[in-house]
Design an enzyme around this catalytic site. Structure first.
Site, PDB file in Angstrom:
ATOM      1  N   GLU A  63      -0.421  -9.325  -0.580  1.00 21.27           N
ATOM      2  CA  GLU A  63      -1.862  -9.555  -0.396  1.00 21.27           C
ATOM      3  C   GLU A  63      -2.613  -9.523  -1.732  1.00 21.27           C
ATOM      4  OE1 GLU A  63      -1.856  -6.382   2.533  1.00 21.27           O
ATOM      5  OE2 GLU A  63      -2.787  -7.735   3.976  1.00 21.27           O
ATOM      6  N   ALA A  96       0.856  -1.183   0.000  1.00 17.40           N
ATOM      7  CA  ALA A  96       0.000   0.000   0.000  1.00 17.40           C
ATOM      8  C   ALA A  96       0.893   1.234   0.000  1.00 17.40           C
ATOM      9  CB  ALA A  96      -0.896  -0.017   1.227  1.00 17.40           C
ATOM     10  N   GLU A 136       4.658  -4.912   7.278  1.00 19.96           N
ATOM     11  CA  GLU A 136       3.884  -3.840   7.928  1.00 19.96           C
ATOM     12  C   GLU A 136       4.304  -3.603   9.375  1.00 19.96           C
ATOM     13  OE1 GLU A 136       2.583  -6.270   6.065  1.00 19.96           O
ATOM     14  OE2 GLU A 136       1.006  -5.490   4.761  1.00 19.96           O
ATOM     15  N   GLY A 188       0.773  -4.996   0.905  1.00 21.14           N
ATOM     16  CA  GLY A 188      -0.380  -5.080   0.015  1.00 21.14           C
ATOM     17  C   GLY A 188      -0.050  -5.751  -1.308  1.00 21.14           C
TER      18      GLY A 188
END
Ligand code: CAA
Length: 257
Positions: free
Chosen positions: A111, A65, A131, A108
């Site tokens: 993911e 992200a 993260e 992300g």
């Protein structure tokens, strides 16, 4: 359609989406995610497209992200914006989605690869959920999908202590379908997607839905779900065609009906 952060191509029956923010290692900002989901939905609505390949660059599938976009966010903004709910739309795509992954697939990015139905990885790929180094934790499925894919022990180590997996480890642990040279990973993903796109379209969609149901349901519910989909396929012309072609020793011609 003009996109800023992705490039969209069609290769025969396969829709290809390339994440394209090279200066940010394809960090997943909101605009990119919206464009990517829009392109996936467009391909999903196109009856000539039987599978989708999602890729980044050789250096980066996606570095996660967009940290710069989130840095100053408050809890209330995160809740109101709820940008991760956009990810549910990836799950709703009915045609198979294959991730062609190379370089970093972090946070992300990992993911996103796991949100796809299959992963073809180049031998240079590194999977990680870093993260924890940012004072947060995975928020787009990492704690759930990674645990189901690689098991609790490895998932804990990756998420709690930023352990990265090489492509070969990811293969050993069942996270990816295959590992190939960096020169051919995209071709290999397109080849695999092309094979799947050439198969009976209704059966492919229901089979994908049924495998995904295994994540959500008890065994009894899942078996019932599977059986209903199986019986449903006997209302399609493709079932008659497929079985008749077998019996008459000829190749089936699928119509998606
Ligand atoms: N968000 C925003 N920008 C990012 C980014 C990210 N996730 N990852 C990389 N970039 C940017 C860098 O800031 C840099 O930009 P500038 O040139 O403007 O400074 C550019 O991409 C190149 O990155 P680096 O200079 O850091 O490249 P490197 O080769 O030295 O390192 C890397 C590569 C190890 C991947 C490093 O960039 C990195 O650690 N990135 C962050 C990885 C990360 O923590 N991801 C998790 C994000 S949070 C998340 O994903 C939450 C969730 O679950 C949804």
């Amino acid at each position: 359609m003009d996109y800023e952060n992705i490039i969209v191509e069609i290769h025969d029956n396969v829709g290809l989406i390339r994440l394209n923010r090279p200066n940010a290692l394809n960090a997943l900002n909101e605009k990119l995610m919206r464009e990517m989901v829009q392109a996936m939905q467009m391909f999903d609505d196109d009856p000539t497209i039987g599978a989708i390949v999602l890729t980044g660059s050789q250096k980066a599938f996606a570095a996660g992200a967009d940290i710069k976009e989130m840095e100053q966010a408050t809890t209330v903004e995160m809740l109101y914006n709820d940008r991760i709910s956009l990810w549910d739309k990836i799950r709703a795509v009915s045609v198979p989605v294959i991730a062609a992954v190379s370089g970093v697939a972090l946070g992300g990015g990992c993911e996103l690869a796991m949100s796809c139905d299959m992963i073809v990885a180049s031998h240079t790929t590194r999977f990680g959920q870093p993260e924890i180094n940012l004072g947060v934790m995975p928020g787009a499925g990492g704690t759930q999908r990674l645990t189901r894919a690689v098991g609790k022990a490895i998932a804990m180590e990756m998420i709690l202590n930023n352990r990265w997996l090489s492509a070969d480890e990811a293969y050993q642990f069942g996270l990816v379908n295959r590992v190939v040279n960096a020169e051919i990973y995209l071709d290999e993903a397109l080849r695999l997607a092309g094979e799947i796109a050439a198969r009976a379209p209704v059966a492919i969609r229901l089979a994908k839905e049924s495998v995904n149901a295994a994540y959500e349901m008890t065994l009894t519910e899942g078996l019932r779900f599977e059986r209903r989909n199986f019986y449903f396929l006997f209302s399609t012309q493709d079932q008659k065609e497929g079985m008749n072609a077998f019996v008459n020793k000829r190749e089936a011609k699928w119509q998606g009906k």
